[in-house]
Design a protein around this motif. Structure first.
Motif, short mmCIF file in Angstrom:
data_model
loop_
_atom_site.label_atom_id
_atom_site.label_comp_id
_atom_site.label_asym_id
_atom_site.label_seq_id
_atom_site.Cartn_x
_atom_site.Cartn_y
_atom_site.Cartn_z
N UNK A 1 0.75 5.81 8.05
CA UNK A 1 0.31 5.78 9.45
C UNK A 1 -0.48 4.51 9.74
N UNK A 2 -1.40 4.16 8.85
CA UNK A 2 -2.24 2.99 9.09
C UNK A 2 -1.44 1.70 8.97
N UNK A 3 -0.61 1.60 7.94
CA UNK A 3 0.16 0.37 7.72
C UNK A 3 1.17 0.15 8.84
N UNK A 4 1.92 1.19 9.21
CA UNK A 4 2.94 1.04 10.23
C UNK A 4 2.34 0.74 11.60
N UNK A 5 1.18 1.29 11.90
CA UNK A 5 0.55 1.02 13.19
C UNK A 5 0.19 -0.46 13.31
N UNK A 6 -0.27 -1.02 12.20
CA UNK A 6 -0.63 -2.45 12.22
C UNK A 6 0.61 -3.34 12.21
N UNK B 1 0.83 -1.21 0.00
CA UNK B 1 0.00 0.00 0.00
C UNK B 1 0.87 1.26 0.00
N UNK B 2 1.97 1.20 0.76
CA UNK B 2 2.87 2.35 0.84
C UNK B 2 3.52 2.60 -0.52
#
Length: 213
Positions: free
Chosen positions: A79-84, A61-62
């Motif tokens: 932000x969303x990918x790294x948090x998961x 996604x990034x």
């Protein structure tokens, strides 16, 4: 850009979204059926690795956002990918004995993630095929996040909190402080992500209704 040049990224995105929807369906059914029949701790032991693998694929996604293949803002995507990834790698992988992995929050985070992603990837796959996205799927795409983002983010926060002691014991005190720093970032990060989706919801759902009036 010529039509042949546009065709390649479109085919890639259709394949990526279709495969991702299928993989998250596996996570969903694993969580529901293994959870229902065996429960914890068997649920994490049997499904943890596939959950980690499926979520790690989201690094794509990034790339898609950074390369301009999709129009999603890069900051929101990162932000969303790294948090998961912090959850699946930082806790599930690095701390396999964390009490969070065998807690009910593992169930709620997997359900929140999988339902959200099945809907999202299915929406984009159908949209890219040009088949016309059903109205009910569009509504689900831009409405279910109102609940699922809250349950998902709350579960992620709970996982980090429950893992603080294990992080300090298994890795070191610095690792638990890293979790605390991540938790501090969650407040502004979650606000930005949630408000972005609310704006998108207004634009897609209410924007369309105004045009038809």
């Amino acid at each position: 850009m010529s039509a042949p040049a546009q065709a390649h990224p479109k085919k890639w995105l259709i394949a990526y979204n279709s495969i991702s929807a299928s993989l998250w369906s596996i996570v969903f059914f694993n969580t529901v059926f293994v959870g229902a029949f065996l429960g914890q701790p068997s649920l994490f032991d049997l499904t943890g690795k596939i959950t980690i693998a499926v979520q790690c694929l989201a690094v794509t996604e990034i790339y898609n956002s950074a390369a301009g293949v999709v129009k999603t803002p890069l900051f929101t995507t990162v932000a969303q990918v790294l948090s998961r990834l912090a959850v699946v790698i930082g806790v599930f992988l690095v701390l396999p004995n964390s009490p969070a992995n065998y807690h009910w929050v593992y169930i709620t985070v997997c359900l929140s993630w999988s339902i959200t992603e099945i809907i999202r990837y299915s929406f984009y796959a159908i949209s890219l095929r040009g088949e016309g996205v059903p109205q009910w799927l569009t509504w689900l795409r831009y409405s279910t996040f109102l609940v699922l983002y809250v349950t998902g983010i709350s579960s992620e926060v709970a996982i980090f909190v429950l893992s603080l002691d294990e992080a300090a014991t298994a890795v070191g005190k610095w690792y638990s402080w890293l979790f605390i720093a991540i938790l501090a970032i969650y407040v502004p990060g979650s606000y930005i992500l949630y408000t972005y989706m609310i704006k998108q919801r207004r634009k897609v759902l209410y924007g369309k209704s105004k045009k038809t009036q």
